[in-house]
Design a protein around this motif. Structure first.
Motif: not given
Length: 433
Positions: A407-422
């Motif tokens: 889960r963490l790896f997928a979040l790192i690879i696919l994540g960007d500013d859109r992931v940051v809720m707060e």
């Protein structure tokens, strides 16, 4: 009157370097966690099920379903004046400076422009979940004044410095050894240690400072307790040859800084892609750090950082975006590129190690791990809420994940500013998506 607040979500933070301990012992994870904050400091952390019954009824609990709380991200190398040139085409380091960087930095002669850019820059950091950064200003004193003034209003833990540059640059962007020293001294007196702010002595890099300026920078570095030193080293092969020509009496690039007293605890050298083994050893024995900047190293074609070699020597390593040669403010995107940089060299970047580099590893590189970098009770409450459902693709991918590591790896690879809720600084919300 103090008021406690609590935040409920999945919570993950690093407690040690996965290189030094077993990976599973390097972090704490609470599937349904509770983070309790008071006066800007973490006071409790644990499983919500066990903590909620003992929580006073007047404590407000903010709940974030389908989200992960981590420490705020730490950026160990970034440029305030280069936001406007991010994504500029077709140059390597030295041409990049001449074509894009110097014209962009010249605009900071205008204090109103400097203030507007500082607000934009800090907004982008917070929008990407970065709560601490080591920041290059420009040669203009007002660039750092504007940055610190804005950071102070948000109560951010930030480090910055006025660029020192007295040769090999446009006249409008040069100072002198004496003016650079005095301007820096004035900024230190005004801002260093004020609230959560720190000052960094900031020679741009060896080719743009005379030996006289480097000597005064070294003097300044020793005159005040807990100052930082922030510069570049061994980013580009052409740059290294230029340093040899300019400093023929020195034994390599690092020795230029070492000779002038610009090395030691709280010295951070950006890039270090082409360091020699003896230079790595010297960095390690002096407690100096390297900022790993994967997106800019790829973008400018500078080369691939050998992380394993640095760590074998015991060099402290943090993660930097290096905006604007770096192509994103997001440390998730930096880690995405870092993974690929290491893959090309037959190395692996475990996702827990990646999180370490972006949080506790950065804090250790900056000698701030007693204050930030994880969410242990007593630490400052700098943290970020990451949205597992930020995009349809991320939501779908995470629904397939069977382990926390996946889960963490997928979040790192696919994540960007859109992931940051707060984003929270010292327990106060400073960005909401």
């Amino acid at each position: 009157m103090t008021q406690r607040k609590a935040y409920r979500a999945a919570i993950l933070h690093c407690t040690d370097d996965p290189r030094e301990v077993d990976v599973d012992a390097s972090h704490q994870y609470f599937e349904d966690g509770l983070l309790v904050v008071e006066d800007g400091v973490v006071v409790e952390l644990g499983d919500a099920e066990h903590m909620l019954p003992a929580l006073p009824k007047n404590v407000k609990v903010a709940t974030y379903p389908n989200a992960l709380i981590t420490p705020g991200f730490i950026d160990t190398h970034i440029h305030l004046p280069q936001v406007g040139i991010i994504g500029s085409y077709g140059a390597q380091l030295l041409d990049w400076l001449e074509t894009y960087v110097f014209p962009s930095e010249a605009r900071f002669v205008d204090p109103d422009y400097a203030r507007a850019q500082a607000e934009l820059f800090l907004g982008e950091l917070l929008r990407n979940g970065t709560t601490t950064a080591l920041v290059f200003g420009t040669v203009h004193k007002q660039s750092v004044e504007a940055f610190f003034a804005r950071a102070a209003t948000l109560n951010l833990r930030m480090i910055a410095g006025k660029v020192l540059m007295d040769r090999n640059a446009p006249v409008c962007l040069t100072d002198t050894p004496e003016s650079g020293y005095l301007d820096s001294k004035e900024l230190i007196e005004r801002w260093h240690g004020k609230g959560r702010l720190h000052y960094a002595v900031t020679p741009r890099f060896a080719p743009t400072s005379t030996p006289e300026q480097l000597a005064l920078a070294g003097r300044l570095f020793k005159e005040y307790p807990d100052l930082y030193m922030h510069t570049h080293i061994s980013e580009n092969l052409q740059e290294i040859e230029w340093v040899k020509e300019l400093f023929p009496d020195r034994n390599g690039y690092l020795d230029v800084y070492d000779h002038h007293g610009l090395i030691g605890a709280r010295s951070v050298f950006a890039h270090g892609v082409h360091l020699r083994d003896d230079e790595c050893q010297r960095l390690a024995e002096t407690g100096s750090a390297v900022a790993f900047c994967p997106t800019s190293n790829l973008f400018l074609g500078s080369g691939l950082l050998d992380l394993a070699r640095l760590e074998e020597h015991g060099v402290l390593v943090g993660l930097g975006t290096d905006v604007g040669a770096g192509t994103s403010f997001s440390q998730l995107q930096s880690l995405n590129e870092a993974y690929k940089v290491l893959q090309l060299q037959g190395q692996k970047l475990d996702p827990f190690k990646a999180l370490y580099l972006a949080t506790l590893g950065g804090a250790r590189s900056l000698y701030l791990d007693d204050k930030i970098g994880n969410l242990k009770p007593g630490k400052e409450a700098d943290f970020v809420v990451l949205d597992y459902h930020a995009t349809p693709l991320l939501r779908h991918r995470l629904s397939q994940a069977k382990t926390l590591r996946e889960r963490l790896f997928a979040l790192i690879i696919l994540g960007d500013d859109r992931v940051v809720m707060e984003t929270f600084s010292a327990g106060v919300s400073v960005h909401q998506r």
